[in-house]
Scaffold this motif. Structure first.
Motif, PDB file in Angstrom:
ATOM      1  N   MET A  38       5.254 -20.677 -18.863  1.00 42.08           N
ATOM      2  CA  MET A  38       4.335 -19.621 -19.254  1.00 42.08           C
ATOM      3  C   MET A  38       4.898 -18.280 -18.794  1.00 42.08           C
ATOM      4  N   LYS A  39       4.817 -17.286 -19.627  1.00 34.74           N
ATOM      5  CA  LYS A  39       5.352 -15.972 -19.317  1.00 34.74           C
ATOM      6  C   LYS A  39       4.217 -14.959 -19.316  1.00 34.74           C
ATOM      7  N   SER A  40       3.972 -14.333 -18.175  1.00 41.26           N
ATOM      8  CA  SER A  40       2.919 -13.320 -18.077  1.00 41.26           C
ATOM      9  C   SER A  40       3.465 -11.969 -18.494  1.00 41.26           C
ATOM     10  N   LYS A  41       2.611 -11.170 -19.063  1.00 45.24           N
ATOM     11  CA  LYS A  41       3.011  -9.824 -19.458  1.00 45.24           C
ATOM     12  C   LYS A  41       2.235  -8.778 -18.687  1.00 45.24           C
ATOM     13  N   CYS A  42       1.579  -9.173 -17.607  1.00 46.53           N
ATOM     14  CA  CYS A  42       0.795  -8.238 -16.821  1.00 46.53           C
ATOM     15  C   CYS A  42       1.196  -8.358 -15.353  1.00 46.53           C
ATOM     16  N   LEU A  43       1.636  -7.266 -14.798  1.00 45.46           N
ATOM     17  CA  LEU A  43       2.013  -7.200 -13.396  1.00 45.46           C
ATOM     18  C   LEU A  43       0.821  -6.706 -12.593  1.00 45.46           C
ATOM     19  N   HIS A  44       0.608  -7.274 -11.421  1.00 43.34           N
ATOM     20  CA  HIS A  44      -0.399  -6.777 -10.488  1.00 43.34           C
ATOM     21  C   HIS A  44       0.335  -6.205  -9.290  1.00 43.34           C
ATOM     22  N   LEU A  45      -0.007  -4.983  -8.909  1.00 43.67           N
ATOM     23  CA  LEU A  45       0.578  -4.331  -7.748  1.00 43.67           C
ATOM     24  C   LEU A  45      -0.533  -3.606  -7.005  1.00 43.67           C
ATOM     25  N   ALA A  46      -0.649  -3.835  -5.713  1.00 43.31           N
ATOM     26  CA  ALA A  46      -1.640  -3.146  -4.878  1.00 43.31           C
ATOM     27  C   ALA A  46      -0.887  -2.228  -3.926  1.00 43.31           C
ATOM     28  N   ILE A  47      -1.370  -0.977  -3.821  1.00 42.55           N
ATOM     29  CA  ILE A  47      -0.685   0.006  -2.981  1.00 42.55           C
ATOM     30  C   ILE A  47      -1.692   0.783  -2.140  1.00 42.55           C
ATOM     31  N   PRO A  48      -1.247   1.311  -0.991  1.00 38.55           N
ATOM     32  CA  PRO A  48      -2.106   2.208  -0.230  1.00 38.55           C
ATOM     33  C   PRO A  48      -2.207   3.534  -0.981  1.00 38.55           C
ATOM     34  N   ALA A  49      -3.426   4.009  -1.188  1.00 33.70           N
ATOM     35  CA  ALA A  49      -3.618   5.182  -2.030  1.00 33.70           C
ATOM     36  C   ALA A  49      -4.063   6.417  -1.268  1.00 33.70           C
ATOM     37  N   GLY A  50      -4.263   6.310   0.044  1.00 36.35           N
ATOM     38  CA  GLY A  50      -4.799   7.467   0.764  1.00 36.35           C
ATOM     39  C   GLY A  50      -6.230   7.703   0.333  1.00 36.35           C
ATOM     40  N   ASP A  51      -6.578   8.959   0.040  1.00 36.45           N
ATOM     41  CA  ASP A  51      -7.903   9.319  -0.440  1.00 36.45           C
ATOM     42  C   ASP A  51      -8.075   8.778  -1.859  1.00 36.45           C
ATOM     43  N   LEU A  52      -8.983   7.844  -2.017  1.00 33.97           N
ATOM     44  CA  LEU A  52      -9.155   7.150  -3.285  1.00 33.97           C
ATOM     45  C   LEU A  52      -9.534   8.097  -4.429  1.00 33.97           C
ATOM     46  N   GLU A  53     -10.361   9.081  -4.168  1.00 33.90           N
ATOM     47  CA  GLU A  53     -10.765  10.010  -5.229  1.00 33.90           C
ATOM     48  C   GLU A  53      -9.588  10.879  -5.685  1.00 33.90           C
ATOM     49  N   LYS A  54      -8.760  11.341  -4.750  1.00 29.27           N
ATOM     50  CA  LYS A  54      -7.563  12.112  -5.126  1.00 29.27           C
ATOM     51  C   LYS A  54      -6.614  11.246  -5.933  1.00 29.27           C
ATOM     52  N   ALA A  55      -6.456   9.993  -5.503  1.00 28.15           N
ATOM     53  CA  ALA A  55      -5.567   9.073  -6.210  1.00 28.15           C
ATOM     54  C   ALA A  55      -6.073   8.808  -7.625  1.00 28.15           C
ATOM     55  N   ILE A  61       8.311  10.959  -9.472  1.00 30.48           N
ATOM     56  CA  ILE A  61       7.242  11.780  -8.930  1.00 30.48           C
ATOM     57  C   ILE A  61       6.578  11.014  -7.793  1.00 30.48           C
ATOM     58  N   LYS A  62       5.794  11.728  -6.988  1.00 30.63           N
ATOM     59  CA  LYS A  62       5.013  11.089  -5.933  1.00 30.63           C
ATOM     60  C   LYS A  62       3.537  11.224  -6.264  1.00 30.63           C
ATOM     61  N   ASP A  63       2.773  10.166  -5.934  1.00 28.80           N
ATOM     62  CA  ASP A  63       1.316  10.280  -6.051  1.00 28.80           C
ATOM     63  C   ASP A  63       0.787  10.992  -4.811  1.00 28.80           C
ATOM     64  N   PRO A  64      -0.508  11.267  -4.730  1.00 34.50           N
ATOM     65  CA  PRO A  64      -1.028  12.030  -3.589  1.00 34.50           C
ATOM     66  C   PRO A  64      -0.799  11.378  -2.226  1.00 34.50           C
ATOM     67  N   ASN A  65      -0.546  10.066  -2.181  1.00 39.85           N
ATOM     68  CA  ASN A  65      -0.312   9.393  -0.905  1.00 39.85           C
ATOM     69  C   ASN A  65       1.171   9.195  -0.621  1.00 39.85           C
TER      70      ASN A  65
END
Length: 138
Positions: A1-18, A117-121
């Protein structure tokens, strides 16, 4: 089976800014979440989970053909017209590139435009467009 969706969890700092960065600037949409703790982002068909956090990931630089790139990083391959529109949104928002747009492998079958580029965190994203995306994984 081959998935086409990657899951990645990251620290985002301030969630609303992110969320503002990922949704208003990059153009992503939110999904499931827990207010003040985490939110899923539709990152071009992939599940990016942003976690409210205090920590930032350290970044180092690794040498490649275009110079020293930040590691770790993640990103997405986009059609050229979408990449150009994304660059316009980034510039309109007054964000600075970590590494400005650059064409790699010019004249080669793997030719691409890429930028970082960098995200806010401080998470580093590489956005790119391949001239021949069908040749990436043969």
């Amino acid at each position: 089976m081959k998935s086409k969706c990657l899951h990645l969890a990251i620290p985002a700092g301030d969630l609303e800014k992110a969320k503002t960065f990922y949704c208003d600037i990059l153009g992503c949409k939110t999904g499931n979440g827990e207010p003040g703790r985490w939110v899923d982002i539709d990152f071009w068909g992939n599940e990016l989970t942003l976690h409210q956090s205090e920590e930032q990931l350290p970044n180092v630089r690794h040498e490649v053909d275009m110079g020293a790139v930040a590691v770790p990083h993640f990103g997405i391959h986009l059609p050229d017209e979408e990449l150009q529109a994304l660059k316009q949104r980034i510039e309109a928002a007054g964000l600075e590139y970590l590494d400005k747009p650059y064409r790699r492998f010019v004249g080669d079958e793997y030719e691409q435009e890429t930028f970082f580029i960098k995200d806010p965190n401080g998470n580093v994203l590489e956005m790119k467009s391949m001239v021949n995306p069908e040749l990436m994984f043969r």
